[in-house]
Design a protein around this motif. Structure first.
Motif, short mmCIF file in Angstrom:
data_model
loop_
_atom_site.label_atom_id
_atom_site.label_comp_id
_atom_site.label_asym_id
_atom_site.label_seq_id
_atom_site.Cartn_x
_atom_site.Cartn_y
_atom_site.Cartn_z
N TRP A 1 -92.80 12.13 29.62
CA TRP A 1 -91.47 12.91 29.90
C TRP A 1 -91.77 13.54 31.17
O TRP A 1 -92.80 13.96 31.68
N MET B 1 -90.52 21.91 20.66
CA MET B 1 -90.26 20.78 19.35
C MET B 1 -90.21 21.77 18.26
O MET B 1 -90.84 22.47 18.01
N TYR C 1 -94.04 18.36 28.88
CA TYR C 1 -94.12 19.41 27.70
C TYR C 1 -92.50 19.67 27.38
O TYR C 1 -91.65 19.53 28.17
N GLY C 2 -92.51 20.45 26.23
CA GLY C 2 -91.50 20.98 25.88
C GLY C 2 -91.56 21.83 24.67
O GLY C 2 -92.62 21.98 24.29
N LYS D 1 -94.52 24.72 21.47
CA LYS D 1 -94.70 24.29 22.71
C LYS D 1 -95.66 23.02 22.27
O LYS D 1 -96.51 23.11 21.70
N ARG D 2 -95.34 21.84 22.94
CA ARG D 2 -95.95 20.69 22.86
C ARG D 2 -95.82 19.59 23.96
O ARG D 2 -94.95 19.67 24.69
N PHE E 1 -95.75 16.01 25.79
CA PHE E 1 -95.01 14.58 25.41
C PHE E 1 -95.47 13.74 26.59
O PHE E 1 -94.75 13.76 27.62
N GLU F 1 -87.43 15.27 14.61
CA GLU F 1 -87.69 15.94 15.77
C GLU F 1 -86.70 16.14 16.55
O GLU F 1 -85.71 15.50 16.77
N SER G 1 -86.02 11.22 16.68
CA SER G 1 -85.23 12.35 17.06
C SER G 1 -84.21 12.44 15.67
O SER G 1 -83.84 11.46 15.11
N TRP H 1 -90.29 27.17 16.77
CA TRP H 1 -90.27 26.02 17.61
C TRP H 1 -91.77 26.01 18.31
O TRP H 1 -92.28 27.22 18.25
N ASP I 1 -86.48 20.50 26.75
CA ASP I 1 -87.24 20.77 27.84
C ASP I 1 -86.74 22.14 28.55
O ASP I 1 -87.43 22.40 29.39
N TRP J 1 -86.53 17.96 20.42
CA TRP J 1 -87.39 18.29 21.48
C TRP J 1 -86.30 18.88 22.66
O TRP J 1 -85.21 18.08 22.91
#
Length: 116
Positions: free
Chosen positions: A18, A25, A22-23, A12-13, A15, A107, A51, A10, A111, A109
């Motif tokens: 949102w 993904m 970040y979240g 950290k990205r 977005f 994808e 998704s 996983w 949070d 995601w």
């Protein structure tokens, strides 16, 4: 968070747009998050046009498969897991690497994961 999730593949990205901006993904089949909890908890997912599908396991038994696709962008989706017996169980969230025919990607995601 009292429990300690173990993350495999996983990332950290950011977005933009949102709530948290970040979240984490993943798009990799088999990527998972595993943890032990004796409480009810919620998982915050993002639904959007890219998704895919994700599986939720409890004690190595499949509980649910979620199709997170939405033609609309940035839809927050909270998934609750009730722990009625208040005993410790091992949970796993796993990217299936699959999508429905309308989705542009696979994808997943997240949070947040929080006990309550």
């Amino acid at each position: 968070m009292k429990f300690k999730p173990q993350y495999k593949e996983w990332y950290k990205r950011e977005f933009n747009g949102w709530q948290q901006n970040y979240g984490i993904m993943s798009w990799q089949k088999g990527a998972n998050i595993e943890f032990v909890s004796n409480k009810t908890f919620a998982i915050g997912f993002l639904k959007h046009a890219w998704s895919g599908k994700v599986a939720i396991f409890k004690d190595n038994k499949l509980m649910d498969i979620l199709d997170l696709y939405s033609q609309n962008m940035q839809i927050d989706f909270k998934y609750d897991v009730k722990n009625i017996d208040n005993k410790e169980h091992t949970y796993k969230i796993e990217v299936l690497g699959e999508k429905n025919n309308q989705s542009k990607g696979i994808e997943v995601w997240i949070d947040c994961i929080y006990e309550y």
